[in-house]
Design an enzyme around this catalytic site. Structure first.
Site, PDB file in Angstrom:
ATOM      1  N   GLU A   1     -53.873 -11.938 -54.062  1.00  0.00           N
ATOM      2  CA  GLU A   1     -53.619 -12.717 -54.814  1.00  0.00           C
ATOM      3  C   GLU A   1     -53.097 -12.252 -56.255  1.00  0.00           C
ATOM      4  OE1 GLU A   1     -55.026 -16.586 -53.948  1.00  0.00           O
ATOM      5  OE2 GLU A   1     -52.823 -16.175 -52.242  1.00  0.00           O
TER       6      GLU A   1
ATOM      7  N   GLU B   1     -54.346 -14.047 -44.369  1.00  0.00           N
ATOM      8  CA  GLU B   1     -55.574 -14.823 -43.731  1.00  0.00           C
ATOM      9  C   GLU B   1     -54.266 -16.176 -42.530  1.00  0.00           C
ATOM     10  OE1 GLU B   1     -56.339 -16.705 -48.080  1.00  0.00           O
ATOM     11  OE2 GLU B   1     -56.422 -14.596 -48.263  1.00  0.00           O
TER      12      GLU B   1
HETATM   13  C1  GAL Z   1     -55.430 -17.894 -50.039  1.00  0.00           C
HETATM   14  C2  GAL Z   1     -56.566 -17.705 -50.940  1.00  0.00           C
HETATM   15  C3  GAL Z   1     -57.728 -17.502 -50.356  1.00  0.00           C
HETATM   16  C4  GAL Z   1     -58.249 -18.968 -50.451  1.00  0.00           C
HETATM   17  C5  GAL Z   1     -57.414 -19.528 -49.006  1.00  0.00           C
HETATM   18  C6  GAL Z   1     -56.960 -21.330 -49.199  1.00  0.00           C
HETATM   19  O1  GAL Z   1     -54.325 -18.169 -50.606  1.00  0.00           O
HETATM   20  O2  GAL Z   1     -56.208 -16.278 -50.252  1.00  0.00           O
HETATM   21  O3  GAL Z   1     -59.068 -16.897 -51.270  1.00  0.00           O
HETATM   22  O4  GAL Z   1     -57.710 -19.907 -51.711  1.00  0.00           O
HETATM   23  O5  GAL Z   1     -55.920 -19.443 -50.105  1.00  0.00           O
HETATM   24  O6  GAL Z   1     -58.831 -21.326 -48.598  1.00  0.00           O
END
Ligand code: GAL
Length: 961
Positions: free
Chosen positions: A423, A493
């Protein structure tokens, strides 16, 4: 030597620092000595970067009245609050965004340590050259200036990266003074805006390394595997010439010379390592060599010629008391837990981990995406204006970070991808990093999620894409740039494990497995970053009085802060199991499929069990061939044992570790399935008793009801309170959703619709023949929607049957949180049930629920989510016994029981807010709304909605002998 007030300009300088040695591989020498400088250090905290001059760095300075801290450690987690407090923000910078400037209030910790050289080093000292000894810092947040024996040796930024200094010429046999000034905020903080606690300090090891004359500074192990020929090629490049030996492979070659021999390859499933030695004239360095080749081919990530499917997790480093200062035992615990739960991959979100973690990944077998210590997420607030990754002044710092990661970790076979960071938007700096990395190491792929055009990357990576989009990507219907269309896809993620959940993992896995282009994903995230707290149990954002914070968004892991697996991990283990066991129990065969990418099934043994009404009536071994990856076989089950009963029967087939392995004991369950054979008989109660009016009461068989309200008062000698329809659950984090989410945040809508304050209007209490009927309307204040609810009670004299009929009225635009009844029992402790267990389950988190007979205390039924919320439901319950009652469902029901009401659960912020009352509140649910992942992703799929629709369900209550 004279001292002056040190300039603190370096703190806000965009450059990575000065004085440090070039980055190089991290390793432990066989014979060169090293001295750990971990331990208790003297410590002084100042409110600003320049509050104190640097006279403390001088030899002879008396720090006798200073406090002490443990190194490695974060000062804000020590000193019982005397050293400030942690701050949690997700992406907002906790200071004004004015790069590279930082606030004047800049907590600064002076650290001091005096050390002697061990006696057996004295031959060498003080005659050392400058490079004869190296002082290494493995991690300091966020910026440090270092003095040894009064000499300023440099300063650095890059918190989770190593920095080394040549200090041989400064050492003396005894009384060495090492002084380190650490600033919480620096220009580097702009590059370290990861979603986690801001935790200053020297949080990884400090080590003094002897570097004998003739030792290598750096070396690069190139170990590839030719899967067609079965040959490994090894070449070790070293800045100092030497020889490389691998006795098991009869290898003895000069550095820089390639050698090709037959080998067993390294994979995460079969982590074959060969021990070798790099010997230079000055030193012997142990090597752990894994032969493998990673390529992008046919639009796929292939290792050793085969496409891999990542079953991964994002791992931050976390310990509830020590923060990011992790010891080896904790790191190993993480790896063992991952292996035991069928995970095969880790993304080191969002920085390179402690180097020892990667040794463990090599040894036990995990694919690693090694991510650089880089995130500038807070710039999104200003439309990414002034983003450091698109500003050439910062490029040296970015390249420095890339190099420190790659050089440190390049010799790990487990690392298959380098990730530029997380990010950080897009920009020239990222391109420069990618180019540098490719030039230095072409043997791995480059990952970065932030650029959906994939300009700099070898894989199309996204986070939290919903099922439908992932499916489109899998089918190649997602469009995108020409380059992107030819790249493999991963979800770096997905499945946001905040609180109860994540839901929908099984649905993702089905999609991943259906399309070649989809190479799996990494659940967010491994562990809840709760901080152990004397009053709150585990603290989260805001608990330290932060003015800007993101609450419990920091507790979104598959394991609790104390590393107990949460139900989310148990679910994930089941969803990604590497063996598929399918079939129809009734026809006596089972189909076993090897879903590993590389391993055959020879490490597994198979066992069957046969259950009747939840009781195991037979067990045995099942012979399954050692299938190759992707192969299936039909296996005949034995003749089912005679049960002599007409109840529900089913097979359970398990795949177990045949022998103890490095990561799991013999008989550890790797995969399982249950195959039903015969169905349960529905409960039947012949209504033979009739309701009899009495003194304020109506009796019906064993039960007594309030004559006026029709409320059940007792069953036999068991008192029952407050039995009524219930639709409310304490919203989960995934129900509530995140503030930026769309208009389907059910937890929010439920409150708007008043589902947490339903009113129960009594319309009639009727005795008609055998039945006692209570008619009601259940509806929220201020709204016109409602649920006509009829409770119909009958009895055969000993048992009591309740049939609940629910008819929605009005225009229901939201699903219900739950639908069922709740009631209170005066005393209940042990619970026994026949249904899903042992852990909780919800409509889209129920893969791991095993049908059987289970027992628990009421307290053990609770899942301790750091922020209290709906939890603990058991699925598919046929019957349950507690508090002197036996309850049978028609159909099966969801069961929960707790020592507080749903309203109390809903109001609690921490587990310590929940105090058990005298009543045990029981919920028997006909339906539950799905869980989903909306705390940072899509909500539950529509098929898991509990729509307000006409429903009828029954329970049979009887006094329990
Ligand atoms: C993503 C980010 C993580 C964490 C997650 C939410 O956007 O890369 O670091 O913030 O969301 O828990």
């Amino acid at each position: 030597m004279s001292f002056r007030t040190t300039s603190t300009d370096y703190v806000e300088d965009v450059s990575p620092g000065s004085g440090a040695l070039p980055p190089r591989a991290w390793y432990a020498s066989s014979d060169a000595k090293s001295l750990s400088l971990n331990g208790t250090w003297r410590f002084r905290l100042s409110p600003t970067a320049d509050a104190e001059d640097d006279s403390f760095a001088a030899q002879g300075y008396d720090a006798g009245d200073w406090a002490e801290v443990a190194v490695p450690g974060h000062w804000v987690l020590q000193g019982d609050g005397a050293f400030g407090a942690p701050i949690y923000t997700n992406h907002l910078y906790p200071f004004p965004v004015d790069p590279p400037r930082v606030p004047t209030e800049n907590p600064t910790g002076d650290h001091l340590r005096v050390f002697d050289l061990p006696a057996d080093w004295s031959d060498e000292w003080p005659a050392l050259s400058e490079r004869g000894a190296v002082l290494r810092f493995d991690g300091v947040e966020s910026c440090a200036r270092v003095w040894l024996n009064g000499t300023d040796i440099g300063e650095f930024k890059g918190s989770r990266l190593p920095h080394e200094f040549a200090v041989g010429h400064l050492l003396k046999p005894a009384g060495n003074v090492l002084a380190v000034r650490v600033h919480q905020w620096s220009a580097g903080s702009y590059l370290e805006d990861q979603d986690q606690w801001w935790l200053p300090g020297i949080f990884r090891d400090v080590t003094l390394l002897h570097r004998p004359a003739g030792s290598a500074a750096d070396f690069f192990v190139h170990a590839s595997y030719d899967h067609v020929e079965g040959l490994g090629t090894l070449r070790v490049d070293s800045d100092v010439d030497g020889r490389v030996t691998v006795p098991e492979l009869d290898i003895d070659v000069a550095t820089g010379e390639p050698v090709t021999v037959p080998v067993e390859p390294w994979t995460a499933e079969t982590p074959r390592l060969y021990d070798g030695v790099l010997a230079t004239s000055g030193e012997r360095v142990p090597l752990r060599i894994g032969f493998r080749t990673v390529v992008l081919e046919d639009g796929l990530i292939k290792v050793n010629g085969r496409a891999v499917l990542f079953k991964g997790v994002n791992r931050h480093e976390w310990h509830p008391e020590r923060g990011r200062a992790l010891d080896l035992r904790t790191m190993r615990e993480d790896v063992l837990l991952m292996k035991r739960h069928n995970l095969n991959a880790v993304r080191t979100s969002h920085y390179p981990p402690h180097p020892a973690f990667l040794d463990l990944c090599d040894e036990y077998g995990l694919w690693v995406i090694d991510e650089c210590d880089l995130e500038t997420h807070g710039f999104t607030e200003q439309g990414w204006r002034n983003n450091p990754v698109d500003d050439d002044r910062w490029t040296p710092a970015l390249l420095d970070r890339a190099a420190r990661m790659v050089e440190r970790d390049k010799n790990h076979p487990s690392v298959v991808m380098w990730s530029l960071g997380n990010e950080a938007g897009t920009g020239r700096g990222l391109t420069a990093m990618a180019e540098w990395i490719r030039g230095r190491d072409s043997s791995r792929l480059v990952h970065y999620e932030g650029d959906w055009n994939c300009r700099d990357t070898d894989v199309y990576s996204r986070m939290y894409a919903d099922h439908a989009e992932v499916e489109r990507i899998g089918r190649g219907l997602d469009g995108g740039t020409h380059k992107r269309r030819h790249l493999p896809f991963i979800q770096c993620e997905y499945g946001h494990a905040m609180g109860n959940g994540p839901g929908g993992l099984a649905d993702y896995q089905r999609i991943f497995e259906a399309h070649e282009r989809l190479q799996g994903g990494f659940v967010w995230e491994w562990i809840d970053h709760g901080i152990k707290h004397p009053e709150l149990g585990y603290a989260y954002g805001g608990d330290f009085g932060e003015e800007l914070h993101d609450g419990n968004f920091v507790c979104d892991g598959l394991i609790f802060p104390d590393r107990t697996p949460s139900p989310g991990l148990v679910e994930y283990k089941k969803v990604i199991e590497p063996v598929r066991i399918e079939g129809d129990g009734a026809d006596g065969t089972v189909r076993v499929t090897n879903a590993y990418d590389f391993a055959d099934l020879s490490a597994l043994a198979f066992a069957w069990a046969y259950q009747a009404d939840g009781e195991t009536v037979g067990t045995g071994a099942l012979r399954v061939p050692a299938l190759a990856p992707g192969e299936s076989a039909e296996v005949k089950l034995p003749e089912p044992p005679e049960t002599g009963r007409s109840g529900q029967t089913l097979w359970t087939v398990r795949a177990l570790l045949a022998e103890e392995t490095a990561w799991g004991p013999k008989d550890h369950v790797v995969a399982w399935a249950q195959l039903p054979v015969g169905e349960r008989q529905p409960v039947s109660v012949t209504a033979s008793a009739t309701p009899v009016p009495g003194e304020g009461l109506i009796t019906l068989g064993p039960a007594a009801f309030d004559a006026r309200t029709g409320a059940l008062r007792s069953l036999g000698d068991v008192g029952v309170t407050g039995l009524r329809l219930d639709v409310w659950r304490a919203p989960t984090d995934n129900d509530d959703g995140a503030s930026w989410q769309d208009d389907t945040r059910w937890g929010v809508l439920w409150r708007t619709h008043g589902l947490h304050r339903m009113r129960h209007r009594l319309d009639a209490v009727e005795r008609d023949g055998d039945a006692l009927t209570v008619r009601t309307r259940v509806a929220p204040a201020a709204r016109e929607v409602g649920l006509r609810t009829v409770y119909r009670w009958t009895s055969d004299g000993t048992r009591l049957r309740l049939t609940v009929s629910v008819t929605p009225e009005g225009d229901w635009t939201v699903p219900l949180p739950r639908l069922g009844i709740r009631f209170g029992l005066a005393r209940a402790d042990r619970v026994e049930w026949y249904g899903g267990g042992p852990g909780e389950a919800y409509p889209d988190t129920r893969s791991a629920s095993v049908l059987g007979r289970w027992e628990s205390s009421v307290d053990e039924l609770q899942t301790p989510y750091v922020r209290p919320q709906e939890n603990g439901a058991r699925a598919d319950v046929r019957w349950a016994r507690l508090g002197g009652l036996r309850i049978e469902g028609d159909p099966e029901f969801w069961f929960s029981a707790r020592r507080w009401t749903t309203e109390q659960l809903d109001a609690a912020r921490h587990l310590t807010d929940l105090t058990p009352g005298d009543t045990v509140w029981v919920n028997l649910d006909h339906g539950q709304q799905g869980i989903g992942s909306q705390s940072c992703g899509p909500g539950p799929l529509p098929r898991y909605f509990l729509r307000a629709e006409p429903a009828e369900f029954s329970f049979v209550f009887s006094p329990d002998a």
